[in-house]
Scaffold this active site. Structure first.
Site, PDB file in Angstrom:
ATOM      1  N   LYS A  15       5.505   1.617  -3.011  1.00 44.58           N
ATOM      2  CA  LYS A  15       5.498   2.964  -3.617  1.00 44.58           C
ATOM      3  C   LYS A  15       5.849   2.824  -5.089  1.00 44.58           C
ATOM      4  O   LYS A  15       6.555   1.890  -5.488  1.00 44.58           O
ATOM      5  CB  LYS A  15       6.537   3.865  -2.937  1.00 44.58           C
ATOM      6  CG  LYS A  15       6.198   5.339  -2.973  1.00 44.58           C
ATOM      7  CD  LYS A  15       5.189   5.714  -1.898  1.00 44.58           C
ATOM      8  CE  LYS A  15       4.938   7.211  -1.829  1.00 44.58           C
ATOM      9  NZ  LYS A  15       4.173   7.572  -0.606  1.00 44.58           N
TER      10      LYS A  15
ATOM     11  N   THR B  33      -4.544  13.675   4.899  1.00 50.71           N
ATOM     12  CA  THR B  33      -3.155  13.813   5.317  1.00 50.71           C
ATOM     13  C   THR B  33      -2.954  15.087   6.121  1.00 50.71           C
ATOM     14  O   THR B  33      -2.364  15.084   7.198  1.00 50.71           O
ATOM     15  CB  THR B  33      -2.217  13.800   4.101  1.00 50.71           C
ATOM     16  OG1 THR B  33      -2.555  12.711   3.243  1.00 50.71           O
ATOM     17  CG2 THR B  33      -0.773  13.662   4.539  1.00 50.71           C
TER      18      THR B  33
ATOM     19  N   GLN C 255       7.125   3.842   4.023  1.00 50.48           N
ATOM     20  CA  GLN C 255       5.711   3.434   3.995  1.00 50.48           C
ATOM     21  C   GLN C 255       5.461   2.172   4.810  1.00 50.48           C
ATOM     22  O   GLN C 255       4.396   2.021   5.418  1.00 50.48           O
ATOM     23  CB  GLN C 255       5.278   3.181   2.542  1.00 50.48           C
ATOM     24  CG  GLN C 255       3.778   3.246   2.331  1.00 50.48           C
ATOM     25  CD  GLN C 255       3.264   4.665   2.221  1.00 50.48           C
ATOM     26  OE1 GLN C 255       3.856   5.506   1.545  1.00 50.48           O
ATOM     27  NE2 GLN C 255       2.170   4.956   2.918  1.00 50.48           N
TER      28      GLN C 255
ATOM     29  N   ASN D 111      -1.813  19.156  -1.923  1.00 51.46           N
ATOM     30  CA  ASN D 111      -2.882  18.444  -1.230  1.00 51.46           C
ATOM     31  C   ASN D 111      -2.653  18.391   0.275  1.00 51.46           C
ATOM     32  O   ASN D 111      -3.551  18.688   1.065  1.00 51.46           O
ATOM     33  CB  ASN D 111      -2.978  17.016  -1.778  1.00 51.46           C
ATOM     34  CG  ASN D 111      -3.901  16.146  -0.940  1.00 51.46           C
ATOM     35  OD1 ASN D 111      -3.432  15.348  -0.128  1.00 51.46           O
ATOM     36  ND2 ASN D 111      -5.197  16.351  -1.083  1.00 51.46           N
TER      37      ASN D 111
ATOM     38  N   SER E  44      -6.900   6.012   3.298  1.00 51.23           N
ATOM     39  CA  SER E  44      -6.892   5.085   2.164  1.00 51.23           C
ATOM     40  C   SER E  44      -7.286   3.687   2.627  1.00 51.23           C
ATOM     41  O   SER E  44      -8.043   2.974   1.965  1.00 51.23           O
ATOM     42  CB  SER E  44      -5.507   5.033   1.525  1.00 51.23           C
ATOM     43  OG  SER E  44      -5.341   6.059   0.569  1.00 51.23           O
TER      44      SER E  44
ATOM     45  N   GLY F 273      -2.449   8.343  -4.514  1.00 46.55           N
ATOM     46  CA  GLY F 273      -1.773   9.564  -4.936  1.00 46.55           C
ATOM     47  C   GLY F 273      -0.542   9.875  -4.103  1.00 46.55           C
ATOM     48  O   GLY F 273      -0.284   9.269  -3.066  1.00 46.55           O
ATOM     49  N   ASP F 274       0.247  10.805  -4.613  1.00 42.91           N
ATOM     50  CA  ASP F 274       1.411  11.356  -3.918  1.00 42.91           C
ATOM     51  C   ASP F 274       1.788  12.619  -4.695  1.00 42.91           C
ATOM     52  O   ASP F 274       0.945  13.204  -5.383  1.00 42.91           O
ATOM     53  CB  ASP F 274       2.557  10.320  -3.869  1.00 42.91           C
ATOM     54  CG  ASP F 274       3.674  10.737  -2.931  1.00 42.91           C
ATOM     55  OD1 ASP F 274       3.550  10.489  -1.712  1.00 42.91           O
ATOM     56  OD2 ASP F 274       4.679  11.313  -3.417  1.00 42.91           O
TER      57      ASP F 274
ATOM     58  N   LYS G 111       5.196   3.361   8.374  1.00 39.81           N
ATOM     59  CA  LYS G 111       4.049   4.265   8.461  1.00 39.81           C
ATOM     60  C   LYS G 111       2.738   3.465   8.488  1.00 39.81           C
ATOM     61  O   LYS G 111       1.886   3.675   9.348  1.00 39.81           O
ATOM     62  CB  LYS G 111       4.043   5.225   7.267  1.00 39.81           C
ATOM     63  CG  LYS G 111       2.865   6.161   7.236  1.00 39.81           C
ATOM     64  CD  LYS G 111       2.766   6.968   5.953  1.00 39.81           C
ATOM     65  CE  LYS G 111       4.022   7.592   5.503  1.00 39.81           C
ATOM     66  NZ  LYS G 111       3.840   8.514   4.348  1.00 39.81           N
TER      67      LYS G 111
ATOM     68  N   LYS H 276       0.866  -1.187   0.000  1.00 38.77           N
ATOM     69  CA  LYS H 276       0.000   0.000   0.000  1.00 38.77           C
ATOM     70  C   LYS H 276       0.898   1.231   0.000  1.00 38.77           C
ATOM     71  O   LYS H 276       1.803   1.348   0.834  1.00 38.77           O
ATOM     72  CB  LYS H 276      -0.896   0.047   1.235  1.00 38.77           C
ATOM     73  CG  LYS H 276      -1.906   1.213   1.179  1.00 38.77           C
ATOM     74  CD  LYS H 276      -3.004   0.939   0.192  1.00 38.77           C
ATOM     75  CE  LYS H 276      -3.950   2.116  -0.032  1.00 38.77           C
ATOM     76  NZ  LYS H 276      -3.411   3.083  -1.033  1.00 38.77           N
TER      77      LYS H 276
HETATM   78  N1  LIG Z   1      -0.906  12.911  -1.052  1.00 42.16           N
HETATM   79  C1  LIG Z   1      -0.867  12.119   0.011  1.00 42.16           C
HETATM   80  O1  LIG Z   1      -1.814  11.369   0.287  1.00 42.16           O
HETATM   81  C2  LIG Z   1       0.354  12.126   0.873  1.00 42.16           C
HETATM   82  C3  LIG Z   1       1.513  12.821   0.508  1.00 42.16           C
HETATM   83  N2  LIG Z   1       2.594  12.792   1.345  1.00 42.16           N
HETATM   84  C4  LIG Z   1       3.825  13.526   1.029  1.00 42.16           C
HETATM   85  O2  LIG Z   1       3.545  14.916   1.190  1.00 42.16           O
HETATM   86  C5  LIG Z   1       4.354  15.683   0.297  1.00 42.16           C
HETATM   87  C6  LIG Z   1       3.444  16.545  -0.586  1.00 42.16           C
HETATM   88  O3  LIG Z   1       2.575  15.704  -1.283  1.00 42.16           O
HETATM   89  P1  LIG Z   1       1.232  16.268  -1.949  1.00 42.16           P
HETATM   90  O4  LIG Z   1       0.731  17.431  -1.183  1.00 42.16           O
HETATM   91  O5  LIG Z   1       0.327  15.109  -2.186  1.00 42.16           O
HETATM   92  O6  LIG Z   1       1.807  16.761  -3.361  1.00 42.16           O
HETATM   93  P2  LIG Z   1       1.247  17.915  -4.334  1.00 42.16           P
HETATM   94  O7  LIG Z   1       1.834  17.600  -5.656  1.00 42.16           O
HETATM   95  O8  LIG Z   1      -0.224  18.052  -4.187  1.00 42.16           O
HETATM   96  O9  LIG Z   1       1.919  19.248  -3.746  1.00 42.16           O
HETATM   97  C7  LIG Z   1       3.316  19.341  -3.623  1.00 42.16           C
HETATM   98  C8  LIG Z   1       3.608  20.742  -3.109  1.00 42.16           C
HETATM   99  O10 LIG Z   1       5.001  20.858  -2.880  1.00 42.16           O
HETATM  100  C9  LIG Z   1       5.539  21.841  -3.773  1.00 42.16           C
HETATM  101  N3  LIG Z   1       6.840  21.379  -4.254  1.00 42.16           N
HETATM  102  C10 LIG Z   1       7.068  20.353  -5.120  1.00 42.16           C
HETATM  103  N4  LIG Z   1       8.383  20.217  -5.304  1.00 42.16           N
HETATM  104  C11 LIG Z   1       8.991  21.172  -4.562  1.00 42.16           C
HETATM  105  C12 LIG Z   1      10.349  21.560  -4.350  1.00 42.16           C
HETATM  106  N5  LIG Z   1      11.353  20.894  -4.948  1.00 42.16           N
HETATM  107  N6  LIG Z   1      10.592  22.589  -3.511  1.00 42.16           N
HETATM  108  C13 LIG Z   1       9.575  23.243  -2.894  1.00 42.16           C
HETATM  109  N7  LIG Z   1       8.270  22.936  -3.054  1.00 42.16           N
HETATM  110  C14 LIG Z   1       8.000  21.911  -3.878  1.00 42.16           C
HETATM  111  C15 LIG Z   1       4.539  21.971  -4.902  1.00 42.16           C
HETATM  112  O11 LIG Z   1       4.662  23.232  -5.537  1.00 42.16           O
HETATM  113  P3  LIG Z   1       4.215  23.364  -7.104  1.00 42.16           P
HETATM  114  O12 LIG Z   1       2.710  23.380  -7.105  1.00 42.16           O
HETATM  115  O13 LIG Z   1       4.815  24.667  -7.552  1.00 42.16           O
HETATM  116  O14 LIG Z   1       4.785  22.186  -7.818  1.00 42.16           O
HETATM  117  C16 LIG Z   1       3.233  21.830  -4.120  1.00 42.16           C
HETATM  118  O15 LIG Z   1       2.914  23.004  -3.432  1.00 42.16           O
HETATM  119  C17 LIG Z   1       5.219  14.664  -0.461  1.00 42.16           C
HETATM  120  O16 LIG Z   1       6.410  14.450   0.269  1.00 42.16           O
HETATM  121  C18 LIG Z   1       4.368  13.393  -0.377  1.00 42.16           C
HETATM  122  O17 LIG Z   1       5.189  12.231  -0.535  1.00 42.16           O
HETATM  123  C19 LIG Z   1       2.589  12.112   2.555  1.00 42.16           C
HETATM  124  C20 LIG Z   1       1.461  11.428   2.944  1.00 42.16           C
HETATM  125  C21 LIG Z   1       0.292  11.356   2.117  1.00 42.16           C
HETATM  126  N1  LIG Z   2       1.310   9.160  -0.570  1.00 42.26           N
HETATM  127  C1  LIG Z   2       0.939   8.636   0.498  1.00 42.26           C
HETATM  128  C2  LIG Z   2      -0.461   8.068   0.632  1.00 42.26           C
HETATM  129  C3  LIG Z   2      -0.418   6.649   0.173  1.00 42.26           C
HETATM  130  C4  LIG Z   2      -1.777   5.979   0.145  1.00 42.26           C
HETATM  131  O1  LIG Z   2      -2.808   6.641   0.435  1.00 42.26           O
HETATM  132  O2  LIG Z   2      -1.779   4.784  -0.166  1.00 42.26           O
HETATM  133  C5  LIG Z   2       1.911   8.475   1.618  1.00 42.26           C
HETATM  134  O3  LIG Z   2       1.543   7.903   2.678  1.00 42.26           O
HETATM  135  O4  LIG Z   2       3.070   8.916   1.456  1.00 42.26           O
END
Ligand SMILES: NC(=O)C1=CN([C@@H]2O[C@H](COP(=O)(O)OP(=O)(O)OC[C@H]3O[C@@H](n4cnc5c(N)ncnc54)[C@H](OP(=O)(O)O)[C@@H]3O)[C@@H](O)[C@H]2O)C=CC1
Ligand SMILES: N=C(CCC(=O)O)C(=O)O
Length: 451
Positions: free
Chosen positions: A125, A208, A110, A239, A383, A164-165, A113, A89
């Site tokens: 992943k 998240t 993961q 997100n 999820s 997603g990620d 986590k 997952k």
């Molecule tokens: N989505 C999920 O369910 C989960 C996500 N995560 C983690 O959270 C983090 C964000 O994920 P998520 O919100 O889904 O991703 P999104 O793509 O929705 O958003 C990413 C954000 O980070 C910014 N960003 C991307 N690259 C860089 C960089 N190199 N320097 C500075 N800012 C940057 C983006 O800016 P811009 O719009 O300009 O690209 C955007 O604001 C990641 O590490 C992900 O692995 C963890 C748990 C769950």
């Molecule tokens: N991108 C995620 C969410 C993964 C998931 O919902 O299966 C994370 O935990 O980093």
């Protein structure tokens, strides 16, 4: 030499080209030795050597045709890391920087986590070096359909459940799901983060960010404190960041700033998450040429946009810092600035946003540091709840899902806190999370034999 050091040295020698994976392994192996001291049987079973080696890695070519009729080629991956406590997952990441080593770091994180959520989910992943930025919806659909044409044979609701990620949101999950159905003639919960009209869970979008706020709030409550009156800075505006801003504000905190890859915005009135949603949706409308977070000030004239490095948010005096963008975006110099400006709490919304040096600096200067594998587990947790709803062919209300999320995230904090105390490291939430997550997986691996 300790067992953990031996395994880490072997990893460094074998995978020098995978720095993020080595970084994640260094943090984990550097904190779980006290748990291993009490379990010599783990070394006898080569348990760590097996834990750090993915059970399976799938790599494939992803050809697709762009809007100009030109054939493009990307690389696709799925790291099926560990299935001891449940089906693989974990998310899919679409970003031009994606490498196998990056996905192995994300997959290793993961495993622990998902264990901390208490739900039956293993760790995995995947993703691609495809860049969704500047692509039309049509191009994203063509890419997703080609990506799933290769991936579908390796996944399933009881095998491997992607989500997603970074760079993969509801739009991409929907295109991936549509293609999976065509290829398998099956409607199942094989992906999470689906749309609400086709099996998605309420509160998954918010999960998240909400979970991060609940986890940090439970820490504050345990120390007789709260978000009330606290100044908070957030890195990122995607997100995770958007809904962290919403929930922190609901809990009484004021978010002063957030960022994207073009710069950062500060709002003395407090960042308005609904404006962040507008920017996020414009960026992902398929017509996102030139849309940046700078757009925020169009709706909030009291706010100030700072073009350049989004890490500028770390220079603002604050009580709490929430890095929610991506790995290695809170460096030692940022930690030094945050401590100098009075920051007392760091909660990771992103995966491994804080470097090891910065983490150590925080811990040495009395900052409560909460690692992402615990603090950002709310996404995968919901999820898991989406998987449960799909399996029982039911849809729970937002309040039911959010209530379970809050209950499990607050409980997770206490599990992490208590584990740190049990091993004589009260307040070391990195050790607490790593040991608490590890023990459940280790026991399952030991019981299942050499596999
Ligand atoms: N989505 C999920 O369910 C989960 C996500 N995560 C983690 O959270 C983090 C964000 O994920 P998520 O919100 O889904 O991703 P999104 O793509 O929705 O958003 C990413 C954000 O980070 C910014 N960003 C991307 N690259 C860089 C960089 N190199 N320097 C500075 N800012 C940057 C983006 O800016 P811009 O719009 O300009 O690209 C955007 O604001 C990641 O590490 C992900 O692995 C963890 C748990 C769950
Ligand atoms: N991108 C995620 C969410 C993964 C998931 O919902 O299966 C994370 O935990 O980093």
């Amino acid at each position: 030499m300790s067992y953990t050091q031996k395994v880490l040295d072997e990893l460094k020698a074998r995978y020098p080209e995978q720095p993020e994976f080595i970084q994640a392994a260094t943090e984990i192996l550097g904190t779980i030795q006290p748990a291993l001291d009490a379990h010599p049987e783990y070394e006898e079973a080569a348990l760590l050597e097996r834990l750090v080696e993915p059970e399976r890695i799938v790599m494939f070519r992803v050809p697709w045709v762009d809007d100009q009729g030109k054939v493009q080629v990307n690389r696709g991956y799925r790291v099926e890391f560990n299935s001891a406590i449940g089906p693989y997952k974990g998310g899919l990441r679409f970003n031009p920087t994606v490498t196998l080593g990056m996905l192995k770091f994300l997959g290793l994180e993961q495993i622990l986590k998902n264990s901390l959520t208490t739900l039956p989910m293993g760790g995995g992943k995947g993703g691609s070096d495809f860049d969704p930025k500047g692509k039309s919806n049509n191009e994203i659909m063509h890419f997703c359909q080609s990506f799933m044409t290769e991936l579908y044979r390796h996944i399933g609701p009881n095998t491997d459940v992607p989500a997603g990620d970074l760079g993969v949101g509801g739009r991409e999950v929907a295109y991936l799901f549509g293609q999976y159905k065509r290829l398998t003639n099956e409607w199942t919960g094989v992906l999470t983060g689906k749309g609400l009209s086709f099996g998605g869970s309420l509160a998954r979008t918010e999960a998240t960010g909400y979970g991060l706020a609940y986890f940090v709030d439970e820490y504050l409550k345990s120390r007789g404190d709260s978000f009330e009156g606290k100044n908070v800075v957030v890195h990122g505006s995607g997100n995770v960041a958007i809904y962290a801003v919403q929930k922190v504000s609901q809990l009484g905190g004021k978010v002063l700033a957030c960022s994207d890859t073009h710069g950062w915005v500060e709002d003395p009135d407090g960042i308005d998450y609904t404006v962040l949603e507008h920017v996020y949706n414009k960026k992902r409308s398929g017509h996102d040429k030139g849309v940046t977070l700078a757009m925020y000030v169009d709706e909030k004239p009291n706010a100030t946009w700072h073009e350049g490095d989004g890490r500028g948010v770390w220079q603002l005096p604050c009580d709490i810092a929430l890095p929610c963008a991506r790995e290695n975006t809170l460096l030692l110099e940022d930690a030094q600035a945050l401590v100098a400006n009075g920051c007392k709490v760091v909660g990771e919304g992103a995966n491994m946003p804080t470097t090891i040096e910065a983490t150590t600096y925080f811990q040495e200067h009395g900052v409560a540091f909460m690692p992402g594998k615990a603090a950002n587990a709310g996404g995968v947790l919901v999820s898991g709840l989406e998987m449960s709803q799909n399996a029982e062919h039911l849809s729970w209300t937002f309040e039911e899902v959010d209530g379970k999320l809050e209950q499990l995230m607050r409980g997770m904090f206490h599990n992490v806190d208590d584990t740190a105390k049990e091993y004589g490291q009260e307040g070391n939430f990195v050790m607490g999370a790593n040991i608490a997550g590890f023990l459940k997986v280790a026991d399952a691996m030991l019981a299942q034999g050499v596999c």
